[in-house]
Scaffold this active site. Sequence first.
Site, PDB file in Angstrom:
ATOM      1  CE1 TYR A 148       0.127   2.152   4.164  1.00 40.61           C
ATOM      2  CE2 TYR A 148       0.963  -0.077   4.499  1.00 40.61           C
ATOM      3  CZ  TYR A 148       0.832   1.242   4.927  1.00 40.61           C
ATOM      4  OH  TYR A 148       1.420   1.639   6.104  1.00 40.61           O
ATOM      5  CB  CYS A 149       1.569   3.953  -1.462  1.00 41.17           C
ATOM      6  SG  CYS A 149       0.323   4.050  -2.759  1.00 41.17           S
ATOM      7  N   GLY A 150       0.058   5.930  -0.300  1.00 39.55           N
ATOM      8  CA  GLY A 150      -0.841   7.005   0.049  1.00 39.55           C
ATOM      9  C   GLY A 150      -2.197   6.872  -0.615  1.00 39.55           C
TER      10      GLY A 150
END
Length: 319
Positions: A263-265
């Site tokens: 995942y990330c932003g």
Amino acid sequence: MRNTLKTCLHVALLPFAMLFIGEVLPAEIGIISPQDAARLIEHPDPARRPVVLDTRGGYKDYFRGHLPTAHHLNFDTLRGTDLGVPVQYLPDDLTRALLVRAGVHRDRTHLIYATGESLPNDEILSATMVAYVLEKFGVEDIRIVNGGLPAWKAARFPVTQEYFGNPPGLLPVKGQPSIALTVDEVLACKGKPGVVLVDARPKNEYLGQDDVWLRKGHIPGAISFHWARLMEDENTHQFKPFEQVQAELKAAGLTPEKEILVYCGTSREGSLLRFYLKHIAGYPNVRLYEGSWKEYASLKQHPAELEESRVREVSGVSR
């Protein structure tokens, strides 16, 4: 102008086209050199030419110049606010309509590119995000042009300002929805033996040292591996060879026998890390949490963590 461009393109790419006659690339998802991309675009058989997608968010960038036959598909048209949370993926029916309109076709090769020359320009992430969406909807022949538009220009291949619209596409009947993760699936899987949760954002955001997010930090137990570590410094659309980053990935606990949750932003950075691990490094089990931190941060019933996490190996099993 159009006839002049066509002539120039034909002359520039003729040597590659002559080498390409009779050759068909196998369907796969990965990267392609500008030279091989040029050969595909100038294939003598129009039916074997690829669908070329310019995924840059700036439409004026497309106007200034793009690859021949490139159809502009702004990556952010595939996302919108849902239940107050910004940049969530659109419902499947809307996404299908947009992909068909862009000419995405189950029987064609798709060349995807953006600009992404140097940080903080991160347009490479638009290319991997669109590649991820195509894969999720069942497309099996996707190539990101390695080095993007800068490498294309450096190879002295022509660019054009002529618009290009693909005919309506045809999507596969069956998609690959299992490559996507919901927040509930992340929470159910993380922490299990052999599972690694990885945050692809810059380290300062992972540690909560930013002014961006509703809540600071990361999902508890997630390790940090910034996507830019996989790209060449002088061109952030140029992927580093796996042999060059294999030791870094291993040191972070990202190895092929693991189940890796990314995942990330907003999911773009995560899409790049997933693309690299799955389609360049060849890791078999890598999935993307689409909601990513922008969704998780809004779910205040779930805790956030500020301290850095690392994968621990105990008797050969990650924890």
